[in-house]
Write a protein that holds these residues in place. Structure first.
Motif, PDB file in Angstrom:
ATOM      1  N   GLY A  59       5.110  -4.349  -6.711  1.00  0.00           N
ATOM      2  CA  GLY A  59       5.069  -2.998  -6.158  1.00  0.00           C
ATOM      3  C   GLY A  59       5.342  -1.923  -7.196  1.00  0.00           C
ATOM      4  N   SER A 107       4.223  -2.725   3.325  1.00  0.00           N
ATOM      5  CA  SER A 107       3.999  -4.069   2.777  1.00  0.00           C
ATOM      6  C   SER A 107       3.557  -4.945   3.936  1.00  0.00           C
ATOM      7  CB  SER A 107       5.268  -4.619   2.136  1.00  0.00           C
ATOM      8  OG  SER A 107       6.267  -4.822   3.114  1.00  0.00           O
ATOM      9  N   SER A 164       4.779   4.059   2.464  1.00  0.00           N
ATOM     10  CA  SER A 164       4.322   2.805   1.875  1.00  0.00           C
ATOM     11  C   SER A 164       4.434   1.716   2.939  1.00  0.00           C
ATOM     12  CB  SER A 164       5.190   2.420   0.672  1.00  0.00           C
ATOM     13  OG  SER A 164       5.178   3.425  -0.310  1.00  0.00           O
ATOM     14  N   CYS A 186       0.853  -1.187   0.000  1.00  0.00           N
ATOM     15  CA  CYS A 186       0.000   0.000   0.000  1.00  0.00           C
ATOM     16  C   CYS A 186       0.890   1.238   0.000  1.00  0.00           C
ATOM     17  CB  CYS A 186      -0.852   0.054   1.271  1.00  0.00           C
ATOM     18  SG  CYS A 186      -1.834  -1.406   1.609  1.00  0.00           S
ATOM     19  N   THR A 187       0.437   2.291  -0.659  1.00  0.00           N
ATOM     20  CA  THR A 187       1.179   3.552  -0.654  1.00  0.00           C
ATOM     21  C   THR A 187       0.219   4.719  -0.805  1.00  0.00           C
ATOM     22  OG1 THR A 187       3.043   4.768  -1.623  1.00  0.00           O
ATOM     23  CG2 THR A 187       1.618   3.554  -3.156  1.00  0.00           C
ATOM     24  N   VAL A 247       6.085   1.742  -6.239  1.00  0.00           N
ATOM     25  CA  VAL A 247       6.857   1.458  -5.031  1.00  0.00           C
ATOM     26  C   VAL A 247       8.056   0.590  -5.403  1.00  0.00           C
ATOM     27  CG1 VAL A 247       6.822   0.455  -2.703  1.00  0.00           C
ATOM     28  CG2 VAL A 247       4.778   1.588  -3.602  1.00  0.00           C
ATOM     29  N   LEU A 263      -1.784   6.823   5.556  1.00  0.00           N
ATOM     30  CA  LEU A 263      -1.260   5.479   5.295  1.00  0.00           C
ATOM     31  C   LEU A 263      -1.853   4.470   6.272  1.00  0.00           C
ATOM     32  CD1 LEU A 263       0.576   3.712   3.594  1.00  0.00           C
ATOM     33  CD2 LEU A 263       2.443   4.269   5.171  1.00  0.00           C
TER      34      LEU A 263
END
Length: 183
Positions: A128, A148, A146, A48-49, A133, A81
């Motif tokens: 990514g 993971s 970001s 995610c970012t 990313v 985030l």
């Protein structure tokens, strides 16, 4: 803020004492995953970012001699985030619920029992680069805002909503973040 995520659900082929082997041959090493995901049938790996723009803008504030604005914007990025990772975990939970399965709590490389160097294996599972990313030589993600993580799913996985976030950690006796209640 440009929130985005990418994820893959991977069947688990084998769980050993200190590793988790996924179908396709990728092995994630470390006692944390092996112990906490022993009852999982699948592993959802995700990245995610919120993207690089907020980070660049905060750096501009610092360069302009406006550190308070830079810090405030950085904290807004942290909150965004955090919200994104919660929503990503809920997405996996909804998919698991559709099968009458449950989800584990999320685990990230760098947690006690899962070395940060394992980040490289996670990036082999999840592309990514599709969301901008990348990894540095020391396995840190760029952009910095970001995350993971992996989430185990299966019919016999412990209910993550009632899981003790401290139960997996080896720092039980000396953690400054653990809250205890005196009876």
């Amino acid at each position: 803020i440009e929130p985005t995520l990418v994820y893959e659900m991977c069947p688990i082929a084998e769980i050993g004492r200190h590793h988790l082997c996924l179908e396709g041959g990728i092995v994630l090493s470390g006692p944390l995953l092996a112990s906490q995901l022993a009852s999982a049938r699948k592993l959802t790996a995700m990245i995610c970012t919120i993207g690089p723009r907020l980070e660049r803008r905060a750096a501009e504030y610092f360069a302009q001699g406006k550190p308070l604005r830079g810090l405030m914007l950085d904290e807004i990025g942290n909150a965004a985030l955090s919200y994104l990772t919660r929503e990503a975990t809920r997405l996996v939970s909804r998919e698991a619920s559709a099968r009458n399965w449950r989800t584990s709590r999320p685990f990230s490389p760098g947690m006690s029992g899962w070395p940060l160097s394992e980040q490289r294996h996670l990036f082999r599972l999840v592309p990514g680069q599709q969301i901008g990313v990348s990894l540095t030589s020391s396995s840190m993600m760029i952009p910095r805002k970001s995350v993971s993580m992996v989430v185990g799913i299966g019919p016999d996985v412990a209910d993550s909503l009632h899981a003790d976030d401290c139960s997996y950690c080896g720092r039980e006796g000396d953690c400054a973040y653990r809250v205890t209640c005196a009876g």
